[in-house]
Design an enzyme around this catalytic site. Structure first.
Site, mmCIF file in Angstrom:
data_model
loop_
_atom_site.group_PDB
_atom_site.id
_atom_site.type_symbol
_atom_site.label_atom_id
_atom_site.label_comp_id
_atom_site.label_asym_id
_atom_site.label_seq_id
_atom_site.Cartn_x
_atom_site.Cartn_y
_atom_site.Cartn_z
ATOM 1 N N SER A 12 38.256 -42.553 5.717
ATOM 2 C CA SER A 12 37.223 -41.764 6.359
ATOM 3 C C SER A 12 37.696 -40.395 6.828
ATOM 4 O O SER A 12 36.899 -39.548 7.213
ATOM 5 C CB SER A 12 36.666 -42.539 7.560
ATOM 6 O OG SER A 12 37.666 -42.768 8.552
ATOM 7 N N SER B 107 42.135 -45.149 6.150
ATOM 8 C CA SER B 107 41.482 -43.851 6.341
ATOM 9 C C SER B 107 42.422 -42.664 6.458
ATOM 10 O O SER B 107 41.971 -41.522 6.382
ATOM 11 C CB SER B 107 40.558 -43.901 7.559
ATOM 12 O OG SER B 107 39.422 -44.683 7.269
ATOM 13 N N LYS C 195 40.517 -34.917 13.614
ATOM 14 C CA LYS C 195 39.331 -35.636 13.125
ATOM 15 C C LYS C 195 38.257 -35.677 14.211
ATOM 16 O O LYS C 195 38.552 -35.823 15.409
ATOM 17 C CB LYS C 195 39.763 -37.051 12.724
ATOM 18 C CG LYS C 195 38.709 -37.871 12.004
ATOM 19 C CD LYS C 195 39.333 -39.189 11.550
ATOM 20 C CE LYS C 195 38.369 -40.079 10.775
ATOM 21 N NZ LYS C 195 39.031 -41.305 10.287
#
Length: 450
Positions: A157, A181, A79
């Site tokens: 996210s 997330s 990420k």
């Protein structure tokens, strides 16, 4: 969705010479570059040359019987929130474009590299990790796995993390989880996502959303895949996972908050899974968890995320607020009104919440509930409609946030059947029960979709 291998299958193929690390990386790079795929929206940066060099190194080490682990050479995505040596950490934003490149890897990235995993690139995400939907106006929004011709949100996210795994652009992903997330994108894309007990994995080297609630975890294609990655991230031995038999499992379904306002598809899929588990011998009890009502009260002014993100962003948002996604900046700025007294009151209330909830859950092996109350909305329905976005965001985050607030651990499993809308089933427990959650999840992951 294409049929893709697990980490164990890939490790066996590497060990037995049926494939090479270089071939695995080249295949992932080809999928990322496919003009008909989601690669351009899924990755913010692809480290092609470094990934190929690392793959070649792992192949040489394996030939010399010196591979750092049986998983050495398998490509993973990271990420965009994490530091990687020599790269700028943007956290899905343009406001950090002029930041200095990281001097060292985040500890979790370093641990993955030490095990021989190959970092193939940085994945897209909700800007500064501040939503459960996954829309990003700066880098585009990757379409979730469901009904691509229409275009549904990937969940956030860790949006790009999930899409990279489900599309075979990586064979596992490093994500974060502050209010779901890792688990929400897993649920929306039909894969597995794990939120560990926060204290098990270091948070250094990542852009924070909420230092109180943040945790770092994996997204992958099976429970065992996530267990392997979790062990590496926590610097623990990789121990073979023993699936628990369903017969005798003690599962509690919380009727407080977690079952409110469920989408009809979510409710039907969840009920079907519960019926299956019950028929297989699990003891399923519906219980009230009144402590969950406190979560909304504690977060009424924006909660820890608003208070702690504002503390981190207050100077950056003053100078570059016009660059931020307005939906993100509005939530961060709620923290400006939270006083020191408010913050201390939240800390005290959460401490009490954790203790009371742990006592209530003690008689059960796990809580079980839908991961998200909704199915993945259409991107077009939320892109320009702030009210619809806010409503969908709240429903996506609600159940997962309950577990972050009680300092727990949780996993999301796909509960839908092939061809159905993706729906996640979440198993959760108080902090420290990570291994038990993995064992329970391994025992049921195949059966709940029958």
């Amino acid at each position: 969705m294409i049929s893709l291998p697990t980490l164990a299958t890939l490790a066996d193929d590497l060990t037995k010479g049926r494939t090479t690390a270089r071939k695995l990386v080249e295949e992932c790079l080809a999928r990322i570059a496919d003009s008909n795929g989601e690669g351009q929206r899924t990755f913010i940066h692809v480290d092609r040359d470094a990934a190929l060099a690392a793959a070649d190194a792992m192949d040489i080490l394996r030939k010399a019987n010196a591979a750092p682990s049986r998983f050495a050479g398998i490509p993973l995505s990271v990420k965009d929130l994490f530091d990687i040596t020599g790269q700028v950490t943007r956290a899905g934003s343009r406001a950090l474009d002029d930041s200095a490149p990281a001097e060292v890897d985040a500890p979790v990235v370093a641990r993955l590299r030490r095990a021989g995993f190959v970092v193939i690139g940085r994945t897209n995400m909700t800007e500064f990790a501040y939503s459960g939907i996954g829309i990003n106006p700066h880098y585009g929004t990757p379409k979730g796995a469901w009904n691509r011709s229409v275009g549904h949100v990937p969940g956030g996210s860790s949006s790009g993390a999930a899409v990279s795994v489900v599309d075979g652009m990586a064979h596992g992903a490093l994500g974060t989880d502050t209010g779901g997330s890792c688990r929400i994108p897993a649920a929306y894309n039909g894969i597995v996502g794990f939120k560990p007990t926060q204290r098990r994995i270091p948070l250094d080297g990542g852009v924070p959303l909420s230092t109180t609630l943040d945790s770092y975890g994996p997204l992958a294609r099976s429970v065992t895949c996530c267990a392997v990655l979790d062990a590496v991230l926590a610097n623990e031995p990789i121990i073979p996972l023993q699936a628990r038999p369903i017969r005798g499992m003690r599962l509690a379904v919380p009727t407080t908050v977690a079952l409110d306002e469920l989408d009809g598809t979510v409710a039907r899929t969840f009920d079907r899974a519960m019926d299956t588990l019950s028929r297989q011998g699990a003891s399923i009890v519906r219980i009230e968890v009144p402590e969950f009502l406190d979560v909304g009260i504690i977060g009424a002014k924006g909660g820890f995320a608003a208070a702690e993100s504002f503390a981190w962003h207050r100077f950056l948002i003053t100078s570059k607020g016009d660059i931020y996604d307005s939906r993100v900046s509005a939530r961060i700025l709620r923290g400006e009104a939270i006083t020191a007294a408010d913050y201390i009151e939240m800390l005290n209330a959460r401490r009490s919440l954790i203790a009371r909830t742990a006592a209530r859950l003690a008689p059960y092996d796990a809580l079980v509930m839908p991961t998200a109350a909704n199915t993945p909305p259409r991107i077009a329905d939320l892109a320009e409609d702030d009210k619809a976005f806010a409503a969908a965001n709240i429903l996506s985050l609600r159940n997962c946030t309950l577990i972050n607030m009680i300092d727990g651990c949780a996993i999301s499993l796909p509960a839908h059947r092939e061809g159905e809308v993706p729906v996640g089933l979440m198993l959760a427990a108080a902090g420290g029960a990570d291994r038990r959650i993995f064992e329970l999840a391994a025992g049921m992951e195949d059966l709940i979709r029958v």
